[in-house]
Design a protein around this motif. Structure first.
Motif, short mmCIF file in Angstrom:
data_model
loop_
_atom_site.label_atom_id
_atom_site.label_comp_id
_atom_site.label_asym_id
_atom_site.label_seq_id
_atom_site.Cartn_x
_atom_site.Cartn_y
_atom_site.Cartn_z
N ASN A 180 0.86 -1.18 0.00
CA ASN A 180 0.00 0.00 0.00
C ASN A 180 0.90 1.23 0.00
OD1 ASN A 180 -2.33 -1.62 -0.01
ND2 ASN A 180 -2.05 -1.96 2.19
N GLU A 181 0.86 2.02 1.07
CA GLU A 181 1.71 3.23 1.08
C GLU A 181 2.96 3.05 1.94
OE1 GLU A 181 1.54 6.13 -0.63
OE2 GLU A 181 -0.26 5.58 -1.73
N THR A 182 3.20 1.81 2.40
CA THR A 182 4.38 1.60 3.26
C THR A 182 5.59 1.18 2.41
OG1 THR A 182 2.94 0.82 4.99
CG2 THR A 182 5.27 0.32 5.27
N PRO A 183 6.68 1.95 2.47
CA PRO A 183 7.87 1.57 1.71
C PRO A 183 8.59 0.38 2.35
CG PRO A 183 8.05 3.80 2.60
CD PRO A 183 6.84 3.21 3.20
N ILE A 184 9.11 -0.49 1.50
CA ILE A 184 9.85 -1.67 1.95
C ILE A 184 11.19 -1.70 1.23
CG2 ILE A 184 9.84 -4.21 2.05
CD1 ILE A 184 6.71 -3.90 1.75
N LEU A 185 12.25 -1.84 2.01
CA LEU A 185 13.59 -1.89 1.43
C LEU A 185 13.89 -3.29 0.90
CD1 LEU A 185 16.45 -0.54 1.04
CD2 LEU A 185 17.04 -1.62 3.21
N GLY A 201 9.12 8.37 6.51
CA GLY A 201 8.94 7.72 7.81
C GLY A 201 9.49 6.31 7.73
N ASN A 202 9.11 5.47 8.70
CA ASN A 202 9.71 4.14 8.83
C ASN A 202 9.65 3.29 7.54
OD1 ASN A 202 10.88 2.00 10.31
ND2 ASN A 202 8.84 1.05 10.39
N VAL A 203 10.79 2.73 7.16
CA VAL A 203 10.85 1.83 6.01
C VAL A 203 11.04 0.41 6.53
CG1 VAL A 203 12.23 1.16 3.98
CG2 VAL A 203 11.86 3.59 4.49
N GLU A 204 10.15 -0.50 6.09
CA GLU A 204 10.30 -1.90 6.52
C GLU A 204 11.41 -2.56 5.71
OE1 GLU A 204 6.72 -4.23 6.42
OE2 GLU A 204 5.59 -2.64 7.42
N ILE A 205 12.04 -3.56 6.31
CA ILE A 205 13.10 -4.28 5.60
C ILE A 205 12.52 -5.60 5.10
CG2 ILE A 205 15.45 -5.23 5.78
CD1 ILE A 205 15.48 -2.35 6.63
N MET A 206 12.67 -5.88 3.82
CA MET A 206 12.19 -7.13 3.25
C MET A 206 12.91 -8.29 3.91
SD MET A 206 10.07 -8.20 1.13
CE MET A 206 9.67 -9.91 0.87
#
Ligand code: TXA
Ligand code: MG
Length: 322
Positions: A180-185, A201-206
């Protein structure tokens, strides 16, 4: 034999004829072919010896062409593209039907970026198709940051290499996907993750360990690897204690008077600047790998900013840690 040229028109003609051409970007050299043609893209995989499950990045001349590549763009992705394109940022977006499944390895998302190198820009502007391109090295090898690196890797194959000098960034793009709108590295790269987080803001790590196939094979454990065993060190004093025979090299972040004699030494940045270190890393690895050494040691950088990216590459290239 690979042919090196700085004539962009030769590269344009070869690509229009369906051939693979290596071209410069600001990160590393890419091995490009028409991204709209599965048949042409297949040649990239063959040349590189890359497994077909490992998808490619599509390079476009500007964000104006995004509609041809992706079906939608999350607002946060648009914001990042506005800020970082042209530049070393790759976005994973829902793929358009124009993009063959081979490019994305059957995945519903396509990796896309606008390179900042002036030669890449003008090449893409002259073509009426985008370029699918992985880094122009053999599978799991060290990425190339100048035309000579590409020529050496493909010395026994027919390949045209467009020479655009040394890559300024010297390390691959940062890859960001979205839930959705959450970035994931998906891959650490030339843009530090802190810089992205300052915007989004917070980026999740794959999670790299889920499933058999890596989510981004750039996250495969062994990658970017020299033939010479690479051993990581946390502290330069460890070098004094190793019994390694005579032929060893060492990659240091910056000058250090404590290097024991006898090491072939590569200093990534005399000013201890991580950006400069990125630009020099792969060339240093290539040089030491060609120097007939028994071992190469490498010092990890402070784990911040681009130091995190360099350490990631060193860890994947390493066979051991002291
Ligand atoms: O800087 C760069 O990104 C360079 C230049 C040439 O643009 N390219 C590059 O390509 O590093 P390559 O193929 O060496 O690495 C691309 C990475 C791979 O790890 C691949 O798995 C990942 O991108 N990738 C591509 N499409 C993907 C997708 N749909 N989902 C997840 N990962 C993807
Ligand atoms: Mg690569």
């Amino acid at each position: 034999m690979a042919i090196v040229t700085d004539d962009i028109e030769i590269a344009v003609k070869k690509l229009q004829n369906g051939e693979v051409v290596a071209f410069p970007t600001e990160t590393v050299y890419g091995l490009g072919a028409n991204a709209f043609s599965g048949r042409k893209v297949r040649k990239i995989f063959e040349l590189k010896g890359r497994p077909l499950f490992n998808p490619l990045i599509v390079h476009i001349a500007s964000a104006d062409y995004l509609d041809e590549i992706a079906t939608s763009v999350p607002a946060v992705a648009k914001k990042l593209a506005d800020l970082y394109w042209p530049g070393p940022l790759t976005l994973l977006l829902p793929k358009s039907r124009n993009i063959p499944d081979l490019v994305t390895a059957g995945m519903p998302t396509v990796a896309v970026r606008v390179p900042a190198h002036p030669v890449a820009k003008s090449l893409l502007e002259k073509l009426d198709f985008p370029l699918a391109a992985p880094s122009a090295n053999k599978f799991t090898g060290i990425s190339p940051t100048c035309a000579a690196h590409v020529a050496a890797a493909f010395s026994d194959q027919k390949l045209t290499i467009l020479d655009g000098g040394h890559c300024k960034k010297g390390i691959e793009s940062t890859i960001i996907g979205f839930k959705n709108e959450t970035p994931i590295l998906y891959r650490l790269g030339a843009i530090p993750i802190e810089d992205i987080e300052a915007i989004t803001g917070n980026v999740e790590i794959m999670n790299q360990n889920k499933g058999v196939k890596p989510a981004a094979p750039g996250m495969m454990k062994k990658h970017y690897a020299p033939r010479t065993p690479l051993v990581l060190i946390k502290n330069i004093d460890q070098l004094g204690k190793v019994k390694f025979g005579k032929n060893a090299g060492v990659i240091l972040f910056t000058d250090n008077v404590n290097v024991p004699a006898g090491f072939q030494c590569e200093i990534l940045s005399r000013h201890a600047d991580p950006e400069e270190a990125c630009a020099n890393l792969y060339a240093a690895l290539h040089r030491l790998d060609n120097a007939q050494l028994d071992f190469v040691f490498a010092e990890l950088l402070p784990e911040t900013g681009l130091g995190v990216t360099i350490n990631d590459r060193l860890r994947r290239a390493a066979s051991n840690i002291l």
